[in-house]
Design an enzyme around this catalytic site. Sequence first.
Site, PDB file in Angstrom:
ATOM      1  N   CYS A   2       0.837  -1.197   0.000  1.00 40.86           N
ATOM      2  CA  CYS A   2       0.000   0.000   0.000  1.00 40.86           C
ATOM      3  C   CYS A   2       0.879   1.257   0.000  1.00 40.86           C
ATOM      4  O   CYS A   2       2.032   1.218   0.423  1.00 40.86           O
ATOM      5  CB  CYS A   2      -0.861   0.036   1.245  1.00 40.86           C
ATOM      6  SG  CYS A   2      -1.780  -1.477   1.499  1.00 40.86           S
ATOM      7  N   ARG A  27       4.093   1.443  -6.963  1.00 39.44           N
ATOM      8  CA  ARG A  27       4.176   0.437  -5.905  1.00 39.44           C
ATOM      9  C   ARG A  27       3.193  -0.712  -6.135  1.00 39.44           C
ATOM     10  O   ARG A  27       3.307  -1.758  -5.522  1.00 39.44           O
ATOM     11  CB  ARG A  27       3.860   1.083  -4.540  1.00 39.44           C
ATOM     12  CG  ARG A  27       4.862   2.117  -4.102  1.00 39.44           C
ATOM     13  CD  ARG A  27       4.338   2.900  -2.913  1.00 39.44           C
ATOM     14  NE  ARG A  27       4.244   2.091  -1.718  1.00 39.44           N
ATOM     15  CZ  ARG A  27       5.211   1.947  -0.823  1.00 39.44           C
ATOM     16  NH1 ARG A  27       6.351   2.561  -1.003  1.00 39.44           N
ATOM     17  NH2 ARG A  27       5.039   1.202   0.243  1.00 39.44           N
ATOM     18  N   TRP A  69      -2.973  -2.357  -1.630  1.00 39.72           N
ATOM     19  CA  TRP A  69      -2.564  -3.629  -2.221  1.00 39.72           C
ATOM     20  C   TRP A  69      -3.124  -4.672  -1.254  1.00 39.72           C
ATOM     21  O   TRP A  69      -2.650  -4.820  -0.131  1.00 39.72           O
ATOM     22  CB  TRP A  69      -1.039  -3.674  -2.299  1.00 39.72           C
ATOM     23  CG  TRP A  69      -0.443  -4.984  -2.680  1.00 39.72           C
ATOM     24  CD1 TRP A  69      -0.056  -5.980  -1.824  1.00 39.72           C
ATOM     25  CD2 TRP A  69      -0.135  -5.460  -3.986  1.00 39.72           C
ATOM     26  NE1 TRP A  69       0.477  -7.029  -2.532  1.00 39.72           N
ATOM     27  CE2 TRP A  69       0.436  -6.745  -3.853  1.00 39.72           C
ATOM     28  CE3 TRP A  69      -0.287  -4.922  -5.262  1.00 39.72           C
ATOM     29  CZ2 TRP A  69       0.849  -7.496  -4.943  1.00 39.72           C
ATOM     30  CZ3 TRP A  69       0.140  -5.682  -6.338  1.00 39.72           C
ATOM     31  CH2 TRP A  69       0.700  -6.948  -6.181  1.00 39.72           C
ATOM     32  N   ASN A  95      -0.623   0.888   6.105  1.00 38.53           N
ATOM     33  CA  ASN A  95       0.141  -0.029   5.267  1.00 38.53           C
ATOM     34  C   ASN A  95       0.808  -1.029   6.207  1.00 38.53           C
ATOM     35  O   ASN A  95       1.387  -0.629   7.215  1.00 38.53           O
ATOM     36  CB  ASN A  95       1.200   0.756   4.481  1.00 38.53           C
ATOM     37  CG  ASN A  95       2.181  -0.145   3.758  1.00 38.53           C
ATOM     38  OD1 ASN A  95       1.886  -1.311   3.492  1.00 38.53           O
ATOM     39  ND2 ASN A  95       3.342   0.389   3.436  1.00 38.53           N
ATOM     40  N   GLY A  96       0.694  -2.329   5.915  1.00 37.64           N
ATOM     41  CA  GLY A  96       1.302  -3.345   6.772  1.00 37.64           C
ATOM     42  C   GLY A  96       0.274  -4.393   7.172  1.00 37.64           C
ATOM     43  O   GLY A  96      -0.774  -4.509   6.533  1.00 37.64           O
ATOM     44  N   GLU A 463      16.155 -21.329 -14.135  1.00 36.71           N
ATOM     45  CA  GLU A 463      15.732 -19.961 -13.840  1.00 36.71           C
ATOM     46  C   GLU A 463      16.866 -18.968 -14.124  1.00 36.71           C
ATOM     47  O   GLU A 463      16.632 -17.885 -14.669  1.00 36.71           O
ATOM     48  CB  GLU A 463      15.265 -19.885 -12.382  1.00 36.71           C
ATOM     49  CG  GLU A 463      14.846 -18.513 -11.906  1.00 36.71           C
ATOM     50  CD  GLU A 463      13.733 -17.869 -12.707  1.00 36.71           C
ATOM     51  OE1 GLU A 463      13.095 -18.545 -13.547  1.00 36.71           O
ATOM     52  OE2 GLU A 463      13.505 -16.660 -12.530  1.00 36.71           O
ATOM     53  N   LYS A 467      16.586 -15.886 -16.765  1.00 38.36           N
ATOM     54  CA  LYS A 467      16.877 -14.476 -16.414  1.00 38.36           C
ATOM     55  C   LYS A 467      17.865 -13.899 -17.413  1.00 38.36           C
ATOM     56  O   LYS A 467      17.708 -12.791 -17.893  1.00 38.36           O
ATOM     57  CB  LYS A 467      17.469 -14.353 -15.007  1.00 38.36           C
ATOM     58  CG  LYS A 467      16.559 -14.592 -13.843  1.00 38.36           C
ATOM     59  CD  LYS A 467      15.490 -13.548 -13.625  1.00 38.36           C
ATOM     60  CE  LYS A 467      14.260 -13.803 -14.432  1.00 38.36           C
ATOM     61  NZ  LYS A 467      13.202 -14.584 -13.991  1.00 38.36           N
ATOM     62  N   GLU A 470      16.180 -13.320 -20.921  1.00 38.15           N
ATOM     63  CA  GLU A 470      15.155 -12.292 -21.076  1.00 38.15           C
ATOM     64  C   GLU A 470      15.665 -10.876 -20.899  1.00 38.15           C
ATOM     65  O   GLU A 470      15.130  -9.966 -21.529  1.00 38.15           O
ATOM     66  CB  GLU A 470      13.909 -12.568 -20.218  1.00 38.15           C
ATOM     67  CG  GLU A 470      14.066 -12.512 -18.734  1.00 38.15           C
ATOM     68  CD  GLU A 470      12.747 -12.832 -17.997  1.00 38.15           C
ATOM     69  OE1 GLU A 470      12.827 -13.270 -16.862  1.00 38.15           O
ATOM     70  OE2 GLU A 470      11.654 -12.628 -18.556  1.00 38.15           O
ATOM     71  N   HIS A 486      24.914 -36.257 -24.001  1.00 39.18           N
ATOM     72  CA  HIS A 486      23.969 -36.794 -24.983  1.00 39.18           C
ATOM     73  C   HIS A 486      23.673 -35.794 -26.093  1.00 39.18           C
ATOM     74  O   HIS A 486      22.699 -35.959 -26.826  1.00 39.18           O
ATOM     75  CB  HIS A 486      22.673 -37.226 -24.273  1.00 39.18           C
ATOM     76  CG  HIS A 486      22.903 -38.301 -23.268  1.00 39.18           C
ATOM     77  ND1 HIS A 486      23.246 -39.590 -23.625  1.00 39.18           N
ATOM     78  CD2 HIS A 486      22.885 -38.279 -21.921  1.00 39.18           C
ATOM     79  CE1 HIS A 486      23.415 -40.317 -22.521  1.00 39.18           C
ATOM     80  NE2 HIS A 486      23.209 -39.544 -21.478  1.00 39.18           N
ATOM     81  N   LYS A 583       4.790  -8.108 -18.402  1.00 37.47           N
ATOM     82  CA  LYS A 583       4.840  -8.590 -17.024  1.00 37.47           C
ATOM     83  C   LYS A 583       3.803  -9.680 -16.799  1.00 37.47           C
ATOM     84  O   LYS A 583       4.053 -10.669 -16.134  1.00 37.47           O
ATOM     85  CB  LYS A 583       4.602  -7.426 -16.062  1.00 37.47           C
ATOM     86  CG  LYS A 583       4.684  -7.807 -14.592  1.00 37.47           C
ATOM     87  CD  LYS A 583       6.107  -8.141 -14.192  1.00 37.47           C
ATOM     88  CE  LYS A 583       6.231  -8.766 -12.827  1.00 37.47           C
ATOM     89  NZ  LYS A 583       7.495  -9.479 -12.642  1.00 37.47           N
TER      90      LYS A 583
HETATM   91  C1  AGP Z   1       9.835 -14.423 -15.822  1.00 37.16           C
HETATM   92  O1  AGP Z   1      10.851 -13.546 -15.570  1.00 37.16           O
HETATM   93  C2  AGP Z   1       8.776 -13.952 -16.722  1.00 37.16           C
HETATM   94  N1  AGP Z   1       8.352 -12.656 -16.472  1.00 37.16           N
HETATM   95  C3  AGP Z   1       7.692 -14.985 -17.042  1.00 37.16           C
HETATM   96  O2  AGP Z   1       8.324 -16.167 -17.378  1.00 37.16           O
HETATM   97  C4  AGP Z   1       6.619 -15.266 -15.962  1.00 37.16           C
HETATM   98  O3  AGP Z   1       7.192 -15.980 -14.908  1.00 37.16           O
HETATM   99  C5  AGP Z   1       5.469 -16.064 -16.600  1.00 37.16           C
HETATM  100  O4  AGP Z   1       4.861 -15.289 -17.603  1.00 37.16           O
HETATM  101  C6  AGP Z   1       4.438 -16.516 -15.601  1.00 37.16           C
HETATM  102  O5  AGP Z   1       3.844 -15.452 -14.931  1.00 37.16           O
HETATM  103  P1  AGP Z   1       2.933 -15.685 -13.664  1.00 37.16           P
HETATM  104  O6  AGP Z   1       3.779 -16.197 -12.560  1.00 37.16           O
HETATM  105  O7  AGP Z   1       2.364 -14.334 -13.372  1.00 37.16           O
HETATM  106  O8  AGP Z   1       1.875 -16.668 -14.032  1.00 37.16           O
END
Ligand code: AGP
Length: 588
Positions: A2, A27, A69, A95-96, A463, A467, A470, A486, A583
């Site tokens: 928040c 935020r 939030w 907030n909290g 992962e 990172k 992307e 393989h 996102k």
């Molecule tokens: C990861 O860095 C990405 N932004 C992407 O792979 C993300 O994790 C994926 O789109 C799933 O999103 P979600 O966790 O909101 O479902």
Amino acid sequence: MCGIVGYVGFRAARVVLFNALKRMEYRGYDSVGMAVLKDDVIQLSKRRGYVDSLHVDFEGTVGIAHTRWATHGKPDDRNAHPFTDCRGDFAIVHNGIIENYSALRKMLAGAGHEFVSDTDSEVIAHLLEEHYDGDFKDAFFKMVSELRGSFAIVAVHRGERRIMGAKNESPLVVGIGDHENFVASDIPAFLDYTNRVISLSDGEICEITEDRVKVYDFDGHPVAKKVQFIDWSVEDAERGGFEHFMLKEIYEQPRALEETLHNLQSREVKLPGRTEKISFVACGTSYHASLFGKYMVERYLGIPAETHYGSEYRYRDKVRENPLVVLITQSGETADTLASARIARRRNFRTIAITNVLGSSITNYVDAVFFTSAGPEIGVAATKTFTTQMIALHYLILETALAWRRISRTVYDRSMAALRDVPHMVDRVLEIDDRIMGLAQKLAKKHDMYYIARGMSYPVALEGALKMKEISYLHAEAYPAGELKHGPLALIDEDVPVIAVVLKDKTYEKMLSNLREVSARGAYVIAISTEEEVGDYADSLLILPESIPETGVYPATVLLQLLAYHTARVLGREIDKPKNLAKSVTVE
Ligand code: AGP
């Protein structure tokens, strides 16, 4: 997370507060609200929605406002802040998390107070009413003394040109103007008006009028505070001084992990007893968390677990099975994961979601929800939402293992103690940020790289590679180390660095052989390990804090996030908004 703000001065409060709310939009929030004092009346407007949807023409030069939030209670008009007491004499924003809110609510309801929301925050307004005996400040101190948990609170009392604020484990700063003063969750909220700031510490209360700011400790003793001059731009300030949101979010992980554990501990968390198989469904980074979950389920619960990408699961043929389906999605809005939840329901499977967003769509499609408490994540690349998903799964599985009697109390206690240490381990890894920058310089000159690991570290490698891809736009591929021979070994040479996660588990010796294999082909090897000895098998060793393998995966993940971040930074990429990515992927 928040955002809260208060203003007392000579300008139209609604304009100052509206601007402050706009500055705090980054935020993340789901609801918005404002209270402005006019003579003896508190004018109030609040709703689910965005700041731009708040149309108010309130007159007055004292007020408070909030972006919410959701944590307790759905994101809707009723649960939006500010809250007032029964008589409308006080308005508060918070907030909290008030940990003892249900006991307080019961006590206040018993004393005749009427509640209109499902939030923990509303108790604050009623406590003020309960303690008010003609002195707002006195009532505020008494109210604060009854609260447990984390809070930043700002309150006004009708008819008074005075704002009271309190801080404990949630941010609150005061802005000093000329014949006007401000208080807010963060500096950007008022940076358009003043750059003179007092940062409150935990356990402090502020009393603010247009010409005076006084700070006290919770016992009422005055505290002398320094005024700082801020020379950041508003954009810098939103990122808390970090160059990118992603870096800020990487650094927020110790706190996010701690809060996730803390919040999960406050309720009964375990999987249903009749479960014979678990199907995890998720996308992207959340898929990698689910793969970690699979290893944990098989180790601690001894039942089979499988992982599916949402985009595949939704088109999967019907097979004879009756699994518990666990859907993981930080946003709760990913189209493929939502479609998978619908399919699972149609097939009459029990469903559970793990998400970071209260009130998100996934919460409507499943039988039960567990929340991570990472706070909003602005950077497109998931960081703190990933590690909090891991810790939520980890905790859930350990609790279930104890409840199902798959592990002894001694093993449970030992594992939980190790889990509680994770935020500190992550903190320590953040201290070697400088070394990682040096390696990033090397990687930035390459076009391809491999990430290798085995067992529980394999999702961490996946992962780490995601990172890197992307945000740096370099080709990075993760492989289970034993699979290299393989096929991909053909690609390894001095131009293809190999990044290896080597934890001291049952695959440790095998990993050392795999490092020999790639070194022999000329690869520059960066190893991440708890063991010094691994340095003999690598060109660079990033040493992890001492830990058991199950918890070593957390600091290893954070190191790989930093490695990707710094590589992308060397290359001058758009780190927070990488090209072609969104996102939240709400379309198929
Ligand atoms: C990861 O860095 C990405 N932004 C992407 O792979 C993300 O994790 C994926 O789109 C799933 O999103 P979600 O966790 O909101 O479902």
